[in-house]
Design an enzyme around this catalytic site. Sequence first.
Site, mmCIF file in Angstrom:
data_model
loop_
_atom_site.group_PDB
_atom_site.id
_atom_site.type_symbol
_atom_site.label_atom_id
_atom_site.label_comp_id
_atom_site.label_asym_id
_atom_site.label_seq_id
_atom_site.Cartn_x
_atom_site.Cartn_y
_atom_site.Cartn_z
ATOM 1 N N LYS A 69 0.190 -55.745 20.726
ATOM 2 C CA LYS A 69 -0.192 -56.325 22.022
ATOM 3 C C LYS A 69 0.334 -57.755 22.150
ATOM 4 C CE LYS A 69 -4.412 -53.555 22.286
ATOM 5 N NZ LYS A 69 -5.814 -53.518 21.817
ATOM 6 N N PHE B 152 -2.387 -37.006 29.753
ATOM 7 C CA PHE B 152 -3.711 -36.777 30.365
ATOM 8 C C PHE B 152 -4.809 -36.779 29.300
ATOM 9 C CE2 PHE B 152 -6.716 -34.626 33.358
ATOM 10 C CZ PHE B 152 -6.517 -35.470 34.436
#
Lengths: 331, 331
Positions: free
Chosen positions: A221, A11
Amino acid sequence: MKTIRASLIGFGAVGQGVAKVLLAKKDYLQSIGIDLRIVAIADSRTAVIDSEGVNLAAVLDSKKKKGVVGSEKISGTDIIKTIDHELVIETTPTNIDDGGVGLTNMLAAFEKGMDVVTSNKGPLALKYGELIETANRSGSKLKFEATVGGAMPVINLACDTLAGNKILSMEGIFNGTCNYILSRMVEEHASYEQMLAEAQELGIAEADPIYDVEGIDTASKLVIVANVIFGMNASYRDVTVTGITRITPEALLLANRDGYAIKLIGEVNDGKINVAPKLVPLDNPLAVGGTLNVFSVQTDISGPITITGRGAGSIETASAILSDIISLYKN
Amino acid sequence: MKTIRASLIGFGAVGQGVAKVLLAKKDYLQSIGIDLRIVAIADSRTAVIDSEGVNLAAVLDSKKKKGVVGSEKISGTDIIKTIDHELVIETTPTNIDDGGVGLTNMLAAFEKGMDVVTSNKGPLALKYGELIETANRSGSKLKFEATVGGAMPVINLACDTLAGNKILSMEGIFNGTCNYILSRMVEEHASYEQMLAEAQELGIAEADPIYDVEGIDTASKLVIVANVIFGMNASYRDVTVTGITRITPEALLLANRDGYAIKLIGEVNDGKINVAPKLVPLDNPLAVGGTLNVFSVQTDISGPITITGRGAGSIETASAILSDIISLYKN
């Protein structure tokens, strides 16, 4: 209406972005037949659980005011293991050394036959093959558009939108911090160190920028996209990487005068995965400025297709998670 | 395996491109569960019909050597009306005055409950609402990615890949001929007339270039995208249009010196549809050169997303038709 019970594990900026986007898009999701209920949220210290659906606005408020999501002392991994739900939204921080808790969480979810949507690059850049195999074995789905290019729909573009095309090669700019520094060095005729300092002041670069400026983030990535598009089983350690720290303003200005930009380009061609600064013609679609990211594929029948967008940002990354959720559960 | 019987109505550059792409992708389509059988092909003078599947290579050869597809004297419209099949691939030439035979064909297909995949802009730019309504009434599907931006997946990107986003506004370059002329005027410091002549010599501009250079083609494509993305029911006659014929090399060079390009931009914002030359910063994703097209949307949660690709070419346009067929029939 299909009810999907989900946990949100992690979170930080992205996890909070997901909560905000889900609040804003609740009606839209219901209009396309998806009733998404967040039954548990965990940050690194606490958790909140409600089988009827957690109050997202209250949790966002608690995180802002008290620094934690709730009062339960159960870990994200244990939530996955012990609470009934169908989907794990995994947004814990990337660990590029061994995949960290994100890898543990994904494998635990697959063991229970749950689906996973994630923004966590580490596990994908290190253990793509193992993750896919484990997911397939238990009939789970794994979606990870948010690991690459933030809001840019890189993976869904290549795999779904361009269905029918064979992707021959790909290249792009996958790191907004590097792109910002290089773009500003040209504009201000300034050194790498000066523009890095500016980027740090603006929150565009981290206090320790190594991960970005040495090309490690780009390599992580790139290897995720390479694996999914070309069916490779590479790890980010297979990538040849050169960063941007040695680029001088003189080199950039010289290139600019001749109609070129210098950009940190990640490239997959002929099975080789490579990250390095490259000359790009100024009117080429790859020559985008600021913090933008860009991704370009060469295809057999559509020719070159390039997509550009914001590569970072909590809401932008959450938008990629939302589109993955929709593609999983929309009829 | 799902068997789909299709007719291919129109056998000019795009229709032949479709035949070539279907030949090349036959195995791929079967691998994803689609057995596409072309049961009839019509050009403007002849037709060929075979309920077991037309020999595409032979028809391409006949068209090349004899100028016609076959020996049958039945029209495309009558093929749609009288021969059993599920899908009409409509690639007849665009008629922007009244929709022409393309409109007749699409309505005839919907009357029989058939699906339509098309590259024909005219009917869509004039009668979008009527077509969608007729298709919906009979349970038919209408797909038209190939009408806009050639190989660029404009419509599928905005409607599917970016699902969950609200599109706030859009802009782009939808005409490769204009982009070529403007790009070359800068490179060569040459007049509009000189670069138009060059484009005509290279086959990039038509002998009668009005449709392109006056912005009518851009307006037609723009209105199609506006209708589908914003749920408008506009016709291309609702678009405010200024072409590129009055742009001088001096204006282009002045802009270039200040870091701008001048591009023919189509734009939809606040319900207004507008085509006009505009200044674009050189490092903006819209500033692409050559014959490239580009399409950019502003979204609520993903920010700006831009896609670039070849806006024309028979194989590129056929690739868009292929992706529409796949999205219709893939499980």
